[in-house]
Motif scaffolding. Structure first.
Motif, PDB file in Angstrom:
ATOM      1  N   VAL A 137      -3.183 -23.167 -12.549  1.00  0.00           N
ATOM      2  CA  VAL A 137      -1.995 -22.507 -13.076  1.00  0.00           C
ATOM      3  C   VAL A 137      -0.745 -23.172 -12.501  1.00  0.00           C
ATOM      4  CG1 VAL A 137      -0.753 -20.325 -13.274  1.00  0.00           C
ATOM      5  CG2 VAL A 137      -3.241 -20.345 -13.265  1.00  0.00           C
ATOM      6  N   PRO A 138       0.136 -23.724 -13.328  1.00  0.00           N
ATOM      7  CA  PRO A 138       1.399 -24.242 -12.793  1.00  0.00           C
ATOM      8  C   PRO A 138       2.216 -23.111 -12.187  1.00  0.00           C
ATOM      9  CG  PRO A 138       1.010 -25.016 -15.043  1.00  0.00           C
ATOM     10  CD  PRO A 138       0.008 -23.952 -14.776  1.00  0.00           C
ATOM     11  N   GLY A 139       2.801 -23.366 -11.028  1.00  0.00           N
ATOM     12  CA  GLY A 139       3.573 -22.332 -10.360  1.00  0.00           C
ATOM     13  C   GLY A 139       2.721 -21.459  -9.464  1.00  0.00           C
ATOM     14  N   THR A 140       1.613 -21.994  -8.967  1.00  0.00           N
ATOM     15  CA  THR A 140       0.777 -21.210  -8.045  1.00  0.00           C
ATOM     16  C   THR A 140       1.536 -20.928  -6.752  1.00  0.00           C
ATOM     17  OG1 THR A 140      -1.259 -22.135  -8.951  1.00  0.00           O
ATOM     18  CG2 THR A 140      -1.383 -21.201  -6.745  1.00  0.00           C
ATOM     19  N   THR A 141       2.178 -21.954  -6.186  1.00  0.00           N
ATOM     20  CA  THR A 141       2.936 -21.803  -4.941  1.00  0.00           C
ATOM     21  C   THR A 141       4.340 -21.292  -5.257  1.00  0.00           C
ATOM     22  OG1 THR A 141       1.684 -23.649  -4.013  1.00  0.00           O
ATOM     23  CG2 THR A 141       3.673 -22.982  -2.851  1.00  0.00           C
ATOM     24  N   LEU A 142       4.724 -20.196  -4.597  1.00  0.00           N
ATOM     25  CA  LEU A 142       6.006 -19.542  -4.882  1.00  0.00           C
ATOM     26  C   LEU A 142       6.972 -19.588  -3.711  1.00  0.00           C
ATOM     27  CD1 LEU A 142       4.679 -16.392  -6.767  1.00  0.00           C
ATOM     28  CD2 LEU A 142       5.502 -18.534  -7.740  1.00  0.00           C
ATOM     29  N   GLY A 143       6.619 -20.260  -2.648  1.00  0.00           N
ATOM     30  CA  GLY A 143       7.498 -20.374  -1.488  1.00  0.00           C
ATOM     31  C   GLY A 143       6.951 -21.407  -0.530  1.00  0.00           C
ATOM     32  N   PRO A 144       7.799 -21.950   0.350  1.00  0.00           N
ATOM     33  CA  PRO A 144       7.311 -22.920   1.336  1.00  0.00           C
ATOM     34  C   PRO A 144       6.248 -22.303   2.238  1.00  0.00           C
ATOM     35  CG  PRO A 144       9.708 -22.945   1.227  1.00  0.00           C
ATOM     36  CD  PRO A 144       9.259 -21.756   0.430  1.00  0.00           C
ATOM     37  N   ILE A 145       5.130 -23.009   2.417  1.00  0.00           N
ATOM     38  CA  ILE A 145       4.030 -22.544   3.250  1.00  0.00           C
ATOM     39  C   ILE A 145       3.924 -23.467   4.463  1.00  0.00           C
ATOM     40  CG2 ILE A 145       1.565 -22.050   3.357  1.00  0.00           C
ATOM     41  CD1 ILE A 145       1.605 -21.695   0.338  1.00  0.00           C
ATOM     42  N   GLN A 146       4.139 -22.907   5.635  1.00  0.00           N
ATOM     43  CA  GLN A 146       4.085 -23.691   6.868  1.00  0.00           C
ATOM     44  C   GLN A 146       2.645 -23.787   7.362  1.00  0.00           C
ATOM     45  OE1 GLN A 146       6.883 -22.555   9.925  1.00  0.00           O
ATOM     46  NE2 GLN A 146       5.569 -23.328  11.551  1.00  0.00           N
ATOM     47  N   ILE A 147       2.225 -25.022   7.660  1.00  0.00           N
ATOM     48  CA  ILE A 147       0.863 -25.278   8.130  1.00  0.00           C
ATOM     49  C   ILE A 147       0.950 -26.075   9.430  1.00  0.00           C
ATOM     50  CG2 ILE A 147      -1.383 -26.264   7.550  1.00  0.00           C
ATOM     51  CD1 ILE A 147      -0.455 -26.183   4.597  1.00  0.00           C
ATOM     52  N   GLU A 148       0.354 -25.567  10.485  1.00  0.00           N
ATOM     53  CA  GLU A 148       0.317 -26.282  11.757  1.00  0.00           C
ATOM     54  C   GLU A 148      -0.841 -27.274  11.713  1.00  0.00           C
ATOM     55  OE1 GLU A 148       0.123 -23.425  14.867  1.00  0.00           O
ATOM     56  OE2 GLU A 148       2.036 -22.481  14.344  1.00  0.00           O
ATOM     57  N   LYS A 185      16.116 -32.901   8.897  1.00  0.00           N
ATOM     58  CA  LYS A 185      15.559 -34.196   9.269  1.00  0.00           C
ATOM     59  C   LYS A 185      14.046 -34.094   9.097  1.00  0.00           C
ATOM     60  CE  LYS A 185      19.187 -35.637  12.447  1.00  0.00           C
ATOM     61  NZ  LYS A 185      19.509 -36.061  13.844  1.00  0.00           N
ATOM     62  N   ALA A 186      13.549 -34.637   8.005  1.00  0.00           N
ATOM     63  CA  ALA A 186      12.142 -34.454   7.656  1.00  0.00           C
ATOM     64  C   ALA A 186      11.604 -35.723   7.013  1.00  0.00           C
ATOM     65  CB  ALA A 186      11.979 -33.266   6.706  1.00  0.00           C
ATOM     66  N   LEU A 187      10.286 -35.768   6.875  1.00  0.00           N
ATOM     67  CA  LEU A 187       9.603 -36.836   6.150  1.00  0.00           C
ATOM     68  C   LEU A 187       9.094 -36.246   4.839  1.00  0.00           C
ATOM     69  CD1 LEU A 187       8.394 -39.707   6.009  1.00  0.00           C
ATOM     70  CD2 LEU A 187       6.384 -38.822   7.213  1.00  0.00           C
ATOM     71  N   ILE A 188       9.464 -36.843   3.722  1.00  0.00           N
ATOM     72  CA  ILE A 188       9.120 -36.330   2.395  1.00  0.00           C
ATOM     73  C   ILE A 188       7.934 -37.118   1.838  1.00  0.00           C
ATOM     74  CG2 ILE A 188       9.983 -35.816   0.087  1.00  0.00           C
ATOM     75  CD1 ILE A 188      11.405 -34.282   2.299  1.00  0.00           C
ATOM     76  N   VAL A 189       6.909 -36.386   1.426  1.00  0.00           N
ATOM     77  CA  VAL A 189       5.765 -36.984   0.719  1.00  0.00           C
ATOM     78  C   VAL A 189       5.872 -36.520  -0.732  1.00  0.00           C
ATOM     79  CG1 VAL A 189       3.268 -37.171   0.572  1.00  0.00           C
ATOM     80  CG2 VAL A 189       4.370 -36.967   2.805  1.00  0.00           C
ATOM     81  N   VAL A 232       6.902 -32.460   7.910  1.00  0.00           N
ATOM     82  CA  VAL A 232       6.468 -33.201   6.719  1.00  0.00           C
ATOM     83  C   VAL A 232       6.427 -32.235   5.542  1.00  0.00           C
ATOM     84  CG1 VAL A 232       4.647 -34.597   5.678  1.00  0.00           C
ATOM     85  CG2 VAL A 232       5.110 -34.780   8.135  1.00  0.00           C
ATOM     86  N   TYR A 233       7.137 -32.564   4.473  1.00  0.00           N
ATOM     87  CA  TYR A 233       7.209 -31.704   3.278  1.00  0.00           C
ATOM     88  C   TYR A 233       6.513 -32.394   2.110  1.00  0.00           C
ATOM     89  CZ  TYR A 233      10.598 -28.602   5.531  1.00  0.00           C
ATOM     90  OH  TYR A 233      11.210 -27.699   6.367  1.00  0.00           O
ATOM     91  N   ILE A 234       5.596 -31.678   1.475  1.00  0.00           N
ATOM     92  CA  ILE A 234       4.914 -32.173   0.274  1.00  0.00           C
ATOM     93  C   ILE A 234       5.727 -31.714  -0.924  1.00  0.00           C
ATOM     94  CG2 ILE A 234       2.754 -32.295  -0.974  1.00  0.00           C
ATOM     95  CD1 ILE A 234       2.630 -33.358   1.886  1.00  0.00           C
ATOM     96  N   LEU A 235       6.279 -32.656  -1.678  1.00  0.00           N
ATOM     97  CA  LEU A 235       7.205 -32.347  -2.765  1.00  0.00           C
ATOM     98  C   LEU A 235       6.685 -32.935  -4.070  1.00  0.00           C
ATOM     99  CD1 LEU A 235      10.016 -30.928  -2.786  1.00  0.00           C
ATOM    100  CD2 LEU A 235      11.051 -33.183  -2.788  1.00  0.00           C
ATOM    101  N   GLY A 277       5.918 -31.021  14.993  1.00  0.00           N
ATOM    102  CA  GLY A 277       6.182 -31.079  13.562  1.00  0.00           C
ATOM    103  C   GLY A 277       5.111 -30.343  12.783  1.00  0.00           C
ATOM    104  N   ASN A 278       5.503 -29.737  11.666  1.00  0.00           N
ATOM    105  CA  ASN A 278       4.586 -28.965  10.825  1.00  0.00           C
ATOM    106  C   ASN A 278       4.479 -29.589   9.436  1.00  0.00           C
ATOM    107  OD1 ASN A 278       3.980 -26.785  12.695  1.00  0.00           O
ATOM    108  ND2 ASN A 278       6.104 -26.150  12.407  1.00  0.00           N
ATOM    109  N   LEU A 279       3.436 -29.198   8.726  1.00  0.00           N
ATOM    110  CA  LEU A 279       3.232 -29.605   7.341  1.00  0.00           C
ATOM    111  C   LEU A 279       3.624 -28.442   6.438  1.00  0.00           C
ATOM    112  CD1 LEU A 279       2.001 -31.825   5.437  1.00  0.00           C
ATOM    113  CD2 LEU A 279      -0.154 -30.572   5.622  1.00  0.00           C
ATOM    114  N   PHE A 280       4.410 -28.725   5.391  1.00  0.00           N
ATOM    115  CA  PHE A 280       4.888 -27.681   4.491  1.00  0.00           C
ATOM    116  C   PHE A 280       4.429 -27.984   3.066  1.00  0.00           C
ATOM    117  CE2 PHE A 280       7.705 -27.023   8.036  1.00  0.00           C
ATOM    118  CZ  PHE A 280       7.990 -25.666   8.013  1.00  0.00           C
TER     119      PHE A 280
END
Length: 581
Positions: free
Chosen positions: A346-357, A212-216, A305-308, A363-366
């Motif tokens: 560089v495309p593909g800089t992020t390699l995994g979900p990063i949790q940000i408070e 149950k999340a909010l998608i950006v 909140v997930y940034i997609l 709720g957290n920002l990912f």
């Protein structure tokens, strides 16, 4: 003493019972199985044996002095309706209902447990320490791999419980401008090091559909069709979506964002993707970021909140601008700025979900890994050529042919008919049949130059200039391994109005080409007016790069002049998402 008239002696009771039995037998010839039982002097009970038979009418008449009529003669034969079991009792029905409800509850419980198990399997272990810059799990064995950190540093941070503050070696190189790719496989990047496949990155996002999340969702305006993620529901499930359009600061000077917003909403509606709202933003100039923050605070409701978005669409840059603006009023976001995700070209800089408070109210920002798409140009070029695909400044269209009013007459005009236009070494457009004053305008990275030659000499020119004038690919080794422009698409473009472009030819991962039946400078010339017609072009691209034909996007001052807003009914207006900037 008075005698009870109803009290009979034992012998009298016996004789009375026998008389009653004979009377009943003579009165009911069709019921030979009726029996008489005398349990007390006051009770006489008829006990029938249940046998299915046809109903027989029985009438009760008051006793009279006249003799009773003789009974009707019995039928010669009696046919039974059936010989099956009797109807189920209320107890049987209740028991059956309880058993079915118990079985259904057991099946639902198993399905729920299975979904929960799959969701937990898809999630990353929460006890694994990850690099705060790219989200890769920390490790001390492979020096060149993502997540590497010196063993002594790791142990020291572990003792002080500061593993969340570690930046891996790859992120440090990226922060100094090095091009270090890590994604391979279908949709990954050739050349360089490949430590994880694009399929594995997508699998890391599979649990989102159960949350149950909010998608950006972020979309690059320069590569709108290629980065749109039309099947985002496969990742986001039924979660609400806020659509954020990035890099609007790269649009040509004089572009009216009101026209762009209406164009984006119309394109989104045609894709049948239900979104809450649409926001035009720029992480560089902070345009529209405040509106996104306000919308997230309104719709978050305690959820994560997930940034997609697709790879290199600007997710990390958006998060950095998001946190910087929120930090002015939110101390939690101000603290999160210290350990923000790594931002690079560089495309593909992020390699995994990063949790940000980043929120005070729960709720957290990912920040999530980019979805790597195999149909974009970035998936076919070498990793060293990736910077040439990313525009760094405001777009300026390159138009062909370059003409002005009165430079040639219709008898001399041949325009670009029979020509081939090369957009770097990645795109070739053969102009087979167009109007004399048809114009093609290229919008994309400045490093990709456009060259026009005769169609008869196009093949020779391409093989000779590939790697030199036509780049990317660049370098002798990359040119030798280049497979060429294998995919060809024939386009028959119909137009009805010469006062506006007929369409855009969007190249996935690169930009777009505006097709104008008549150039803007010649539209007011009465000699060049044409009511309707058809243009024939052939577009060559590498496999499996996709080509999109779409309504023209209104950019520049000219776009504001020819763009027409849609006339909507009140119901259509309510169903369309609102846009902000």
């Amino acid at each position: 003493m008075a005698t009870n008239p109803f009290l009979l002696s034992g012998s009298s009771q016996s004789s009375t019972s026998s008389h009653l039995a004979s009377a009943v037998s003579s009165s009911f010839p069709l019921f030979p199985n009726l029996k008489i039982a005398a349990f007390c002097p006051f009770t006489i009970t008829l006990l029938p044996i249940r046998l299915p038979c046809k109903p027989y009418p029985i009438s009760c008449r008051a006793s009279s002095a006249s003799p009773s009529p003789s009974p009707p003669p019995p039928p010669t034969s009696v046919e039974l309706d059936g010989t099956g079991a009797a109807a189920p009792t209320r107890g049987d029905l209740y028991l059956e209902r309880q058993q079915s409800m118990s079985a259904a509850a057991l099946v639902l419980k198993k399905n729920k447990e299975g979904k929960k198990k799959r969701r937990n399997d898809a999630k990353l272990p929460t006890n694994v320490a990850c690099c705060y810059g790219c989200g890769a799990p920390l490790q001390t064995t492979e020096v060149d791999a993502p997540g590497y950190v010196n063993a002594e540093t790791y142990e020291l941070k572990k003792i002080h419980r500061q593993l969340k503050t570690i930046l891996c070696g790859r992120c440090k190189l990226l922060s100094h401008g090095h091009m270090v790719t890590a994604v391979g496989g279908h949709g990954g990047y050739s050349g360089g090091k490949q430590f994880i496949s694009a399929e594995e990155l997508r699998e890391k996002l599979s649990y989102l559909r159960h949350e149950k999340a909010l998608i950006v969702k972020l979309v690059d305006i320069v590569d709108f069709n290629g980065s749109f993620l039309a099947r985002v529901r496969d990742l986001a499930g039924a979660n609400p979506i806020i659509l954020v359009i990035t890099k609007v600061d790269l649009l040509p000077r004089g572009t009216n964002l009101n026209c762009i917003g209406d164009w984006v909403v119309e394109a989104t509606t045609k894709k049948k993707l239900n979104v809450i709202s649409v926001h035009l933003t720029s992480s560089k100039s902070f345009v529209g970021i405040a509106g996104v923050i306000s919308e997230i605070q309104k719709e978050k409701k305690g959820r994560d909140v997930y940034i997609l978005g697709s790879a290199n669409v600007g997710k990390s840059a958006f998060i950095n601008a998001f946190l910087k603006l929120m930090a002015r009023k939110d101390p939690v976001a101000a603290a999160a700025q210290k350990y923000k995700p790594m931002q690079s070209a560089v495309p593909g800089t992020t390699l995994g979900p990063i949790q940000i408070e980043a929120f005070q109210g729960g709720g957290n920002l990912f920040d999530t890994p980019g979805v790597h798409l195999h149909h974009r140009q970035a998936a076919v070029v070498h990793s060293d050529d990736l910077p040439s695909l990313a525009p760094q400044s405001r777009l300026r269209g390159q138009s062909f042919p370059v003409i002005s009013i009165g430079t040639f007459t219709d008898s001399e005009a041949v325009g670009i008919n029979g020509s081939s236009l090369f957009w770097g070494g990645l795109v070739r457009i053969d102009v087979i049949k167009v109007l004399p004053r048809t114009r093609l305008t290229f919008y994309g990275p400045k490093k990709l130059k456009v060259h026009m030659v005769s169609m008869a000499k196009a093949d020779e020119f391409y093989h000779k200039e590939l790697g030199n004038t036509l780049t990317p690919p660049s370098g002798k080794e990359r040119v030798e391994s280049w497979l060429g422009l294998q995919a060809v698409r024939q386009l028959l473009i119909k137009f009805e109005d010469t006062n506006r472009p007929a369409c855009d030819i969007a190249i996935s991962g690169l930009g777009w080409i505006a097709v104008e039946p008549v150039g803007a400078a010649e539209r007011n010339d009465p000699d060049t007016r044409v009511k309707a017609g058809e243009l024939h072009l052939a577009v060559h691209v590498p496999k499996p790069v996709e080509i999109f034909i779409r309504p023209p996007i209104p950019v520049g001052k000219a776009g504001e002049e020819w763009y027409q807003f849609q006339e909507l009914t009140e119901k259509e207006e309510e169903s369309r998402p609102k846009w902000f900037y």
